[in-house]
Design an enzyme around this catalytic site. Structure first.
Site, PDB file in Angstrom:
ATOM      1  N   HIS A 188      35.257  -7.999  -2.898  1.00 45.03           N
ATOM      2  CA  HIS A 188      36.646  -8.049  -1.568  1.00 45.03           C
ATOM      3  C   HIS A 188      37.821  -8.258  -2.585  1.00 45.03           C
ATOM      4  O   HIS A 188      38.890  -7.958  -1.942  1.00 45.03           O
ATOM      5  CB  HIS A 188      36.333  -9.290  -1.008  1.00 45.03           C
ATOM      6  CG  HIS A 188      36.425 -10.834  -1.586  1.00 45.03           C
ATOM      7  ND1 HIS A 188      35.563 -11.343  -1.979  1.00 45.03           N
ATOM      8  CD2 HIS A 188      37.799 -11.402  -2.050  1.00 45.03           C
ATOM      9  CE1 HIS A 188      35.845 -12.603  -2.731  1.00 45.03           C
ATOM     10  NE2 HIS A 188      37.304 -12.580  -2.510  1.00 45.03           N
ATOM     11  N   ASP A 222      28.635  -8.671  -2.832  1.00 41.17           N
ATOM     12  CA  ASP A 222      29.944  -9.195  -3.218  1.00 41.17           C
ATOM     13  C   ASP A 222      30.484  -9.195  -4.476  1.00 41.17           C
ATOM     14  O   ASP A 222      31.043 -10.219  -4.950  1.00 41.17           O
ATOM     15  CB  ASP A 222      30.286 -10.519  -2.236  1.00 41.17           C
ATOM     16  CG  ASP A 222      32.092 -10.515  -2.378  1.00 41.17           C
ATOM     17  OD1 ASP A 222      32.734  -9.540  -2.486  1.00 41.17           O
ATOM     18  OD2 ASP A 222      32.511 -11.534  -2.128  1.00 41.17           O
ATOM     19  N   SER A 288      38.877 -15.884  -6.984  1.00 39.16           N
ATOM     20  CA  SER A 288      37.502 -15.011  -6.733  1.00 39.16           C
ATOM     21  C   SER A 288      37.308 -14.176  -7.887  1.00 39.16           C
ATOM     22  O   SER A 288      38.196 -13.379  -8.204  1.00 39.16           O
ATOM     23  CB  SER A 288      37.881 -14.277  -5.558  1.00 39.16           C
ATOM     24  OG  SER A 288      37.818 -14.959  -4.171  1.00 39.16           O
TER      25      SER A 288
END
Length: 329
Positions: A188, A222, A288
């Site tokens: 992402h 992811d 992230s």
């Protein structure tokens, strides 16, 4: 009648007429002779014999003449008991020597046995000390030192700029080759660039900027694999399963603030279709793709998300999943 002197005769016998008797010489006279008698040295009578008389010439007897011409020595036969004792002497000496040698051999054997026992005990003690040192080393290796961990990890962690989005990426493994490096991040983080057909992103750390290429992605996990055209030290990955309670350090760039370090513990390992690592170290947008590292400087997960409207619930993709997805560890 005048007494005549006969040098080879005896007193009172006639000699050469008219020869007078010489005066008595004290050196020639014998004090043990009667008064008025004298004799020359060559005619001095032999002293009286003491003991057994000398055997006449040709006779035999238990006597030998003295070397000095004195009384004869008696010849005595050696008794049988003396001969036995003379034979037993060397035997007794040999027995004593053999006994002493045997005793010394026994003592040496006992001493050697004691030395071997002591060596065995020392080796056992050394083995025990080695085991204790190994256990202590393992405990020391597990000592949690966030400062040391951060110093070891930070050079391998970068802020990722992918279009209008920022996140974190870190170098892992050493299989890129050719002076290049493999980096992991979340899908992402680079999704907008990937879906727009682009492949180029930038890695930033202070004033240092390195271009990187998106090589592979896994939307389901992811995850995304980046490759930089520069050699960057790769972090090691944990070979053992994660256990709840392990202390961790999370490194990233929350809200674009690079080189941010937070600490916490592994809260749980959530197994299922998509295994997830739960931890309580604070994370925010921008973390992230950052590494979750244990006390041994080993990566155990890739930070992915945090629970909304809650504190202390962070989630990460296990590093084992990332390694198996891209075959880079």
């Amino acid at each position: 009648m005048t007494t005549a002197y006969d040098p080879f005769g005896v007193p009172g016998q006639s000699g050469v007429p008219g020869q007078r008797r010489p005066p008595q010489d004290p050196l020639l006279s014998l004090p043990d002779h009667p008064s008025g008698e004298w004799a020359t040295a060559s005619r001095r009578p032999a002293p009286p014999r003491v003991g057994h008389p000398r055997p006449a010439r040709g006779e035999t007897g238990p006597f030998l003449a003295s070397p000095a011409g004195g009384a004869p020595y008696p010849v005595v036969a050696e008794p049988a008991e003396v001969r036995r004792r003379s034979r037993l002497g060397p035997i007794l000496v040999a027995v004593v020597l053999l006994g002493g040698a045997g005793f010394m051999a026994w003592r040496l054997d006992r001493a050697d046995s004691r030395i071997n026992d002591r060596l065995a005990a020392a080796q056992q003690r050394e083995s025990e000390l080695t085991e204790r040192a190994d256990r202590l080393e393992k405990r020391l290796a597990g000592v949690f030192d966030p400062e040391a961990i951060s110093s070891s990890v930070l050079p391998s962690v970068f802020r990722v700029r992918a279009g209008d989005f920022t996140g974190t990426a870190f170098s892992v493994g050493d299989e890129a080759g050719g002076g290049k490096s493999n980096l992991l991040t979340n899908f992402h983080v680079v999704e907008s660039v990937w879906k727009s057909g682009g492949r180029k992103v930038f890695l930033e750390r202070g004033k240092d900027e390195v271009s990187a290429t998106i090589v592979k992605v896994s939307e389901g996990e992811d995850l995304a694999l980046l490759r930089a055209n520069r050699q960057i030290a790769g972090l090691a990955t944990a070979p053992e399963p994660v256990k709840p309670g392990q202390q961790v350090v999370v490194v990233g760039a929350p809200l674009g603030l690079e080189d941010t370090v937070t600490t916490g513990v592994v809260s749980a390992f959530r197994a299922g279709d998509g295994p997830t690592l739960q931890f309580d170290a604070p994370i925010n947008p921008g973390n992230s793709g950052g590494p979750v590292v244990n006390a041994a400087d080993e990566v155990i997960g890739v930070a992915t998300a945090k629970a909304r409207d809650a504190e202390g619930i962070g989630l990460a993709v296990p590093i084992k999943t990332a390694c198996e997805t891209f075959k880079i560890c």
